[in-house]
Motif scaffolding. Sequence first.
Motif, PDB file in Angstrom:
ATOM      1  N   TYR A   9      19.599   8.440  -7.303  1.00 28.72           N
ATOM      2  CA  TYR A   9      18.374   7.661  -7.384  1.00 28.72           C
ATOM      3  C   TYR A   9      17.278   8.254  -6.427  1.00 28.72           C
ATOM      4  N   PRO A  10      15.976   8.368  -7.004  1.00 30.26           N
ATOM      5  CA  PRO A  10      14.806   8.714  -6.232  1.00 30.26           C
ATOM      6  C   PRO A  10      14.408   7.850  -5.222  1.00 30.26           C
ATOM      7  N   MET A  11      13.377   8.237  -4.242  1.00 30.16           N
ATOM      8  CA  MET A  11      12.853   7.518  -3.574  1.00 30.16           C
ATOM      9  C   MET A  11      11.845   6.748  -4.245  1.00 30.16           C
ATOM     10  N   GLU A  12      11.262   5.395  -3.953  1.00 31.44           N
ATOM     11  CA  GLU A  12      10.368   4.614  -4.705  1.00 31.44           C
ATOM     12  C   GLU A  12       9.234   4.167  -4.026  1.00 31.44           C
ATOM     13  N   PRO A  13       8.037   4.020  -4.309  1.00 35.23           N
ATOM     14  CA  PRO A  13       7.030   3.262  -3.483  1.00 35.23           C
ATOM     15  C   PRO A  13       6.967   1.927  -3.390  1.00 35.23           C
ATOM     16  N   GLU A  14       6.595   1.310  -2.474  1.00 35.90           N
ATOM     17  CA  GLU A  14       6.153  -0.184  -2.681  1.00 35.90           C
ATOM     18  C   GLU A  14       4.948  -0.428  -3.148  1.00 35.90           C
ATOM     19  N   THR A  15       4.783  -1.535  -3.848  1.00 31.74           N
ATOM     20  CA  THR A  15       3.351  -2.116  -4.396  1.00 31.74           C
ATOM     21  C   THR A  15       2.528  -2.533  -3.127  1.00 31.74           C
ATOM     22  N   PHE A  16       1.276  -2.081  -3.288  1.00 34.38           N
ATOM     23  CA  PHE A  16       0.039  -2.261  -2.261  1.00 34.38           C
ATOM     24  C   PHE A  16      -0.984  -2.829  -3.072  1.00 34.38           C
ATOM     25  N   PRO A  17      -1.659  -3.749  -2.438  1.00 33.83           N
ATOM     26  CA  PRO A  17      -2.643  -4.674  -3.400  1.00 33.83           C
ATOM     27  C   PRO A  17      -4.146  -3.791  -3.715  1.00 33.83           C
ATOM     28  N   ARG A  18      -4.295  -2.878  -2.734  1.00 38.93           N
ATOM     29  CA  ARG A  18      -5.764  -2.217  -3.024  1.00 38.93           C
ATOM     30  C   ARG A  18      -5.951  -0.875  -2.300  1.00 38.93           C
ATOM     31  N   PRO A  19      -6.784  -0.096  -2.914  1.00 39.37           N
ATOM     32  CA  PRO A  19      -6.666   1.295  -2.504  1.00 39.37           C
ATOM     33  C   PRO A  19      -7.425   1.107  -0.775  1.00 39.37           C
ATOM     34  N   PHE A  20      -7.130   2.260  -0.178  1.00 38.75           N
ATOM     35  CA  PHE A  20      -7.522   2.417   1.182  1.00 38.75           C
ATOM     36  C   PHE A  20      -7.750   4.064   1.427  1.00 38.75           C
ATOM     37  N   LEU A 173      -6.497   5.444 -16.054  1.00 40.59           N
ATOM     38  CA  LEU A 173      -5.329   6.047 -15.583  1.00 40.59           C
ATOM     39  C   LEU A 173      -4.477   4.860 -14.985  1.00 40.59           C
ATOM     40  N   GLU A 174      -3.094   5.222 -14.777  1.00 34.60           N
ATOM     41  CA  GLU A 174      -2.026   4.110 -14.272  1.00 34.60           C
ATOM     42  C   GLU A 174      -2.409   3.731 -13.010  1.00 34.60           C
ATOM     43  N   GLY A 175      -2.821   4.625 -11.896  1.00 34.57           N
ATOM     44  CA  GLY A 175      -3.028   4.211 -10.513  1.00 34.57           C
ATOM     45  C   GLY A 175      -3.016   5.327  -9.526  1.00 34.57           C
ATOM     46  N   ILE A 176      -2.594   5.162  -8.176  1.00 31.74           N
ATOM     47  CA  ILE A 176      -2.287   6.314  -7.255  1.00 31.74           C
ATOM     48  C   ILE A 176      -1.240   5.818  -6.576  1.00 31.74           C
ATOM     49  N   VAL A 177      -0.712   6.951  -5.711  1.00 34.55           N
ATOM     50  CA  VAL A 177       0.306   6.737  -4.810  1.00 34.55           C
ATOM     51  C   VAL A 177      -0.161   7.250  -3.507  1.00 34.55           C
ATOM     52  N   LEU A 195       3.253   4.200  -0.947  1.00 37.03           N
ATOM     53  CA  LEU A 195       2.474   2.991  -1.477  1.00 37.03           C
ATOM     54  C   LEU A 195       1.909   3.322  -2.477  1.00 37.03           C
ATOM     55  N   LYS A 196       2.040   2.378  -3.921  1.00 40.75           N
ATOM     56  CA  LYS A 196       1.717   2.242  -5.202  1.00 40.75           C
ATOM     57  C   LYS A 196       0.543   1.431  -5.388  1.00 40.75           C
ATOM     58  N   ILE A 197      -0.638   1.920  -5.878  1.00 39.84           N
ATOM     59  CA  ILE A 197      -1.801   1.047  -5.959  1.00 39.84           C
ATOM     60  C   ILE A 197      -2.059   1.030  -7.470  1.00 39.84           C
ATOM     61  N   LYS A 198      -1.783  -0.143  -8.380  1.00 42.01           N
ATOM     62  CA  LYS A 198      -1.885  -0.047  -9.635  1.00 42.01           C
ATOM     63  C   LYS A 198      -3.373  -0.220 -10.166  1.00 42.01           C
ATOM     64  N   ASN A 199      -3.674   0.318 -11.316  1.00 43.90           N
ATOM     65  CA  ASN A 199      -4.957  -0.022 -11.941  1.00 43.90           C
ATOM     66  C   ASN A 199      -4.609  -0.816 -13.159  1.00 43.90           C
ATOM     67  N   LYS A 200      -5.006  -2.152 -13.186  1.00 43.83           N
ATOM     68  CA  LYS A 200      -5.078  -2.920 -14.365  1.00 43.83           C
ATOM     69  C   LYS A 200      -5.859  -2.242 -15.643  1.00 43.83           C
ATOM     70  N   ARG A 201      -4.993  -2.231 -16.624  1.00 44.81           N
ATOM     71  CA  ARG A 201      -5.772  -1.314 -17.650  1.00 44.81           C
ATOM     72  C   ARG A 201      -5.637  -2.254 -19.040  1.00 44.81           C
ATOM     73  N   LEU A 202      -6.472  -1.900 -20.066  1.00 44.85           N
ATOM     74  CA  LEU A 202      -6.445  -2.621 -21.082  1.00 44.85           C
ATOM     75  C   LEU A 202      -5.847  -2.001 -22.380  1.00 44.85           C
ATOM     76  N   ILE A 203      -5.279  -2.681 -23.416  1.00 45.26           N
ATOM     77  CA  ILE A 203      -4.794  -1.999 -24.529  1.00 45.26           C
ATOM     78  C   ILE A 203      -5.205  -3.022 -25.789  1.00 45.26           C
ATOM     79  N   ASN A 204      -5.533  -2.443 -26.865  1.00 47.81           N
ATOM     80  CA  ASN A 204      -5.791  -2.801 -28.022  1.00 47.81           C
ATOM     81  C   ASN A 204      -4.356  -2.939 -28.737  1.00 47.81           C
ATOM     82  N   ALA A 205      -3.786  -4.276 -29.077  1.00 44.99           N
ATOM     83  CA  ALA A 205      -2.473  -4.324 -29.555  1.00 44.99           C
ATOM     84  C   ALA A 205      -2.532  -5.283 -31.155  1.00 44.99           C
ATOM     85  N   ARG A 206      -1.680  -5.168 -31.831  1.00 40.68           N
ATOM     86  CA  ARG A 206      -1.675  -6.106 -33.212  1.00 40.68           C
ATOM     87  C   ARG A 206      -0.374  -7.034 -33.136  1.00 40.68           C
TER      88      ARG A 206
END
Length: 309
Positions: A9-20, A173-177, A195-206
């Motif tokens: 199993y690889p190393m995984e980042p924790e979620t962080f709320p904002r870029p810095f 794009l998805e975000g940064i680490v 630390l992973k900082i996610k970018n909320k994205r939009l998608i058009n779905a049906r």
Amino acid sequence: MIVLHSPFYPMEPETFPRPFDDPDFGFQIKWDGTRILAHVSGEVKLFNRKKKSRTLQYPEIASSLFDIFKGRSLVLDGEIITLVNGKPSFQQLMRRDWASDPATVKSLMEKIPVTYVVFDILYLDGDELVNLTFQERDRLLKSLIPSIDPVVVTDTFPVIGTTLFDVVKQRGLEGIVAKRLDSRYEMGKKSNKWLKIKNKRLINARIGGYLAEGREVRSLLLGIFQDGDFIYIGRAGSGLKAAESRALYDLLSKSRVAACPFNTMPPLAAREKPCWVEPRLEIQVEYLDFTDEGYLRHPVIKGVDFDSV
């Protein structure tokens, strides 16, 4: 301890709320693909984050790594992606990742080319590198790989996390680490050194189906069209207002069909009885990323295009 050709199993980042910004961190783009650990030693074996083999699914990556590192032994960590209009497409990549028939894989190789974006090196010619700092591993990695498609090394940016995140956000794009420069590689652990900082994205779905309570829609079953297939990408109910829920029920009940319109049946609980509909009505959904199964993570409905039917 790393054993060549034995998955871990690889190393995984924790979620962080904002870029810095921080001089003690290096910042990398978080690519929207599938995590792959590559073991190279005489032959090449690829494993995903769940220790499942993916060598069959991505033979061109295995072949390229074999050619680059003839006579050497190493373990790399990275992300396999496919680009559509210059942006990673997780849904297209999953068509490759789920393929198990060699003939299908060969056909998809031409339709869906992939790139292995490498971001770490954990083993080289008999030496484990997990106890080196990230900065040392990163420098070594960049000296070893020439970054020629389909195997490339991701860029690492010092200090400027907020600027990189702004660029990522503009490009959808998805975000940064963010990775501490002095961090060791902690196999199988989720660590706050990354630390992973996610970018909320939009998608058009049906909408391909719905679950109702009375005359109100409670959950929408969503999909997108790809190469003629209607692919299920998850369900969403959060964000729907009461008036929209009732209006959706009235509209969707007029376009019900007997058969499931998705190319594969969505996962359903035993008591769930969805109503299937013609996938014409389009909605906009905000989401964080995709699960390993290819479903939207934390979807929120942002708008319904009632004029799309």
